[in-house]
Design a protein around this motif. Structure first.
Motif, PDB file in Angstrom:
ATOM      1  N   LEU A 194       0.971  -0.847   0.153  1.00  0.00           N
ATOM      2  CA  LEU A 194       0.170   0.091   0.140  1.00  0.00           C
ATOM      3  C   LEU A 194       0.757   1.207  -0.322  1.00  0.00           C
ATOM      4  CD1 LEU A 194      -2.995   0.641  -0.245  1.00  0.00           C
ATOM      5  CD2 LEU A 194      -2.773   0.819   3.048  1.00  0.00           C
ATOM      6  N   VAL A 195       0.662   1.875  -0.642  1.00  0.00           N
ATOM      7  CA  VAL A 195       1.882   3.230  -0.935  1.00  0.00           C
ATOM      8  C   VAL A 195      -0.108   4.526  -0.602  1.00  0.00           C
ATOM      9  CG1 VAL A 195       2.672   4.841  -2.837  1.00  0.00           C
ATOM     10  CG2 VAL A 195       2.632   2.114  -2.675  1.00  0.00           C
ATOM     11  N   GLU A 196       0.091   5.336   0.516  1.00  0.00           N
ATOM     12  CA  GLU A 196      -0.930   6.011   1.368  1.00  0.00           C
ATOM     13  C   GLU A 196       0.212   7.852   0.757  1.00  0.00           C
ATOM     14  OE1 GLU A 196      -2.881   4.196   3.500  1.00  0.00           O
ATOM     15  OE2 GLU A 196      -1.390   5.246   5.063  1.00  0.00           O
ATOM     16  N   GLU A 197      -0.840   8.880   0.826  1.00  0.00           N
ATOM     17  CA  GLU A 197      -0.400  10.256   1.413  1.00  0.00           C
ATOM     18  C   GLU A 197       0.124  10.282   2.692  1.00  0.00           C
ATOM     19  OE1 GLU A 197      -3.410  14.013   1.406  1.00  0.00           O
ATOM     20  OE2 GLU A 197      -3.893  11.809   0.747  1.00  0.00           O
ATOM     21  N   PHE A 198       0.944  11.193   2.831  1.00  0.00           N
ATOM     22  CA  PHE A 198       1.469  11.470   4.109  1.00  0.00           C
ATOM     23  C   PHE A 198       0.674  12.730   4.305  1.00  0.00           C
ATOM     24  CE2 PHE A 198       4.689  13.193   7.870  1.00  0.00           C
ATOM     25  CZ  PHE A 198       4.535  12.324   8.411  1.00  0.00           C
ATOM     26  N   VAL A 199      -0.586  11.841   5.147  1.00  0.00           N
ATOM     27  CA  VAL A 199      -1.184  13.026   5.705  1.00  0.00           C
ATOM     28  C   VAL A 199      -0.688  13.665   8.067  1.00  0.00           C
ATOM     29  CG1 VAL A 199      -3.250  13.708   7.033  1.00  0.00           C
ATOM     30  CG2 VAL A 199      -3.344  11.728   4.642  1.00  0.00           C
ATOM     31  N   GLN A 200      -0.120  14.793   7.521  1.00  0.00           N
ATOM     32  CA  GLN A 200       0.455  15.103   8.362  1.00  0.00           C
ATOM     33  C   GLN A 200      -0.754  16.176   9.759  1.00  0.00           C
ATOM     34  OE1 GLN A 200       4.112  17.492   7.922  1.00  0.00           O
ATOM     35  NE2 GLN A 200       3.958  17.218   4.975  1.00  0.00           N
ATOM     36  N   GLY A 201      -0.405  15.952  10.848  1.00  0.00           N
ATOM     37  CA  GLY A 201      -1.170  17.259  11.281  1.00  0.00           C
ATOM     38  C   GLY A 201      -1.609  16.275  12.840  1.00  0.00           C
ATOM     39  N   PRO A 202      -1.620  16.211  13.563  1.00  0.00           N
ATOM     40  CA  PRO A 202      -1.955  16.162  15.098  1.00  0.00           C
ATOM     41  C   PRO A 202      -2.299  14.235  15.333  1.00  0.00           C
ATOM     42  CG  PRO A 202      -2.617  17.937  15.565  1.00  0.00           C
ATOM     43  CD  PRO A 202      -2.700  17.749  13.996  1.00  0.00           C
ATOM     44  N   HIS A 203      -1.817  13.716  15.924  1.00  0.00           N
ATOM     45  CA  HIS A 203      -2.733  11.794  15.762  1.00  0.00           C
ATOM     46  C   HIS A 203      -3.112  11.356  17.079  1.00  0.00           C
ATOM     47  CE1 HIS A 203      -1.313   7.378  13.526  1.00  0.00           C
ATOM     48  NE2 HIS A 203      -2.493   7.704  14.875  1.00  0.00           N
ATOM     49  N   TYR A 204      -4.943  11.257  16.763  1.00  0.00           N
ATOM     50  CA  TYR A 204      -4.900  10.403  17.548  1.00  0.00           C
ATOM     51  C   TYR A 204      -5.392   9.421  17.783  1.00  0.00           C
ATOM     52  CZ  TYR A 204      -5.810  16.230  18.499  1.00  0.00           C
ATOM     53  OH  TYR A 204      -5.239  16.866  18.680  1.00  0.00           O
ATOM     54  N   LEU A 219      -1.666  10.963  20.800  1.00  0.00           N
ATOM     55  CA  LEU A 219      -0.708   9.879  20.477  1.00  0.00           C
ATOM     56  C   LEU A 219       0.666  10.689  19.754  1.00  0.00           C
ATOM     57  CD1 LEU A 219      -2.435   6.863  19.023  1.00  0.00           C
ATOM     58  CD2 LEU A 219      -1.366   7.174  21.187  1.00  0.00           C
ATOM     59  N   ASP A 220       1.630  10.090  20.176  1.00  0.00           N
ATOM     60  CA  ASP A 220       3.503  10.615  19.565  1.00  0.00           C
ATOM     61  C   ASP A 220       4.065   9.690  19.137  1.00  0.00           C
ATOM     62  OD1 ASP A 220       4.911  12.717  19.436  1.00  0.00           O
ATOM     63  OD2 ASP A 220       5.691  13.119  21.233  1.00  0.00           O
ATOM     64  N   PHE A 221       4.705  10.394  18.111  1.00  0.00           N
ATOM     65  CA  PHE A 221       5.625   9.094  18.069  1.00  0.00           C
ATOM     66  C   PHE A 221       6.676   9.357  18.087  1.00  0.00           C
ATOM     67  CE2 PHE A 221       2.054   8.777  15.073  1.00  0.00           C
ATOM     68  CZ  PHE A 221       1.520   7.104  14.562  1.00  0.00           C
ATOM     69  N   CYS A 222       8.182   8.537  18.146  1.00  0.00           N
ATOM     70  CA  CYS A 222       9.406   8.992  17.414  1.00  0.00           C
ATOM     71  C   CYS A 222      10.115   9.630  16.127  1.00  0.00           C
ATOM     72  CB  CYS A 222       9.975   7.211  17.987  1.00  0.00           C
ATOM     73  SG  CYS A 222      10.373   6.590  19.523  1.00  0.00           S
ATOM     74  N   ARG A 223      10.862   9.645  16.559  1.00  0.00           N
ATOM     75  CA  ARG A 223      11.314  10.723  14.652  1.00  0.00           C
ATOM     76  C   ARG A 223      11.111   8.912  13.874  1.00  0.00           C
ATOM     77  NH1 ARG A 223      16.443  13.427  14.563  1.00  0.00           N
ATOM     78  NH2 ARG A 223      15.530  14.605  16.695  1.00  0.00           N
ATOM     79  N   PRO A 224      10.693   9.841  12.627  1.00  0.00           N
ATOM     80  CA  PRO A 224      10.761   9.535  11.524  1.00  0.00           C
ATOM     81  C   PRO A 224      11.953   8.559  10.912  1.00  0.00           C
ATOM     82  CG  PRO A 224       9.153  11.231  11.140  1.00  0.00           C
ATOM     83  CD  PRO A 224      10.218  11.682  12.882  1.00  0.00           C
TER      84      PRO A 224
END
Length: 288
Positions: A194-204, A219-224
């Motif tokens: 699956l190749v998909e758009e990288f949607v940016q913004g706060p993650h819930y 939710l918060d992530f480690c660095r990409p």
């Protein structure tokens, strides 16, 4: 004398926190937890924790039915479930066979295929990222060109963010495509990316039980480029409008996917166009 009641757990193990939580919950309810596993060595701790373990081919539904029937002669089975997404549909099929409450297994199978899931959500008007399906390197490159870098590239079937990566350049795209399709990634089905758009913004993340929303966390992530959770804020700090829109989208997912029994969770990002569903999971959330 009445038989002791039992909860059947299909696969799992001591390395899975959710599995341990299922065991503890069963024991609090005075249920005997019984694990069905193809590899009983995973449960070398089981005697100390009061878990019965039966070795059975968990990929074979008929073998599982026979084993559950054998157990049912000694125990009163009151539930069958799994902490492993891969076996959640199987648990649903067993629940149906033994006339126990459980999720619709066909809906679970459709949901666990991320391509089918996105097609159903899109058809119901649920906001999702732009996406393309690829089966070889040329398809992946064409999809990324159509959507525009950066893109998320991941297996169509899988869990735990395994194989999920943000690709910001053609070099990263080629590298990750080779990882997924070049033999290093373990596929349980025909390779489909699956190749998909990288949607940016706060993650819930919305947690649901049945058709009821239990809560929404941030939710918060480690660095990409990889996506590993490092922090969860519960409840999320949202305006009333944000909460209502995330709740509406989350419930729309249930209807679109034919679900509404047991635990589920929805991962979303709040983008410029509002809430966008990144993924719907037909199980308890695996976030920290």
């Amino acid at each position: 004398m009445a038989k002791k009641r039992a909860l059947i757990l299909v696969e799992g193990g001591s390395n899975m926190p959710l599995h341990s939580q299922y065991v503890q919950a069963a024991q609090r309810l005075d249920l005997q937890p019984i694990a069905l596993s193809a590899d009983s060595a995973r449960y070398d701790y089981s005697a100390a924790e009061g878990i019965d373990v039966a070795r059975v081919d968990t990929e074979n539904l008929d073998a599982l039915i026979r084993e559950c029937s054998r157990i049912n002669a000694t125990y009163d089975i009151v539930g069958i479930t799994s902490a492993v997404e891969l076996f959640y549909a199987t648990a649903g099929k067993l629940s149906r066979y033994f006339d126990l409450p459980g999720p619709n297994p066909e809906s679970i199978e459709r949901c666990c295929d991320k391509v089918t899931q996105r097609q159903l959500l899109a058809g119901a008007g649920v906001p999702i990222p732009a996406f393309c399906v690829a089966t070889d390197a040329r398809d992946v490159e064409s999809a990324a060109a159509e959507i525009g870098l950066p893109v998320i590239v991941k297996p169509a079937v899988g869990s735990g963010s395994t194989g999920v990566r943000l690709c910001r350049s053609l070099e990263e795209l080629a590298e990750h495509t080779t990882h997924l399709l070049g033999g290093r990634h373990v596929w349980r089905s025909w390779p489909k990316v699956l190749v998909e758009e990288f949607v940016q913004g706060p993650h819930y993340c919305t947690d649901l039980m049945g058709n009821e929303i239990i809560g929404i966390s941030a939710l918060d992530f480690c660095r990409p480029p990889h996506f590993v959770y490092r922090e969860l804020t519960y409840p999320a700090e949202l305006t009333d409008d944000q909460h209502d829109r995330i709740a509406d989208v989350s419930l729309s997912c249930l209807r679109a996917l034919g679900l509404g029994w047991g635990p589920t969770n929805v991962e979303l990002r709040w983008s410029k166009r509002g809430p966008v569903v990144i993924e719907f999971n037909p199980r308890l959330a695996g976030s920290p």
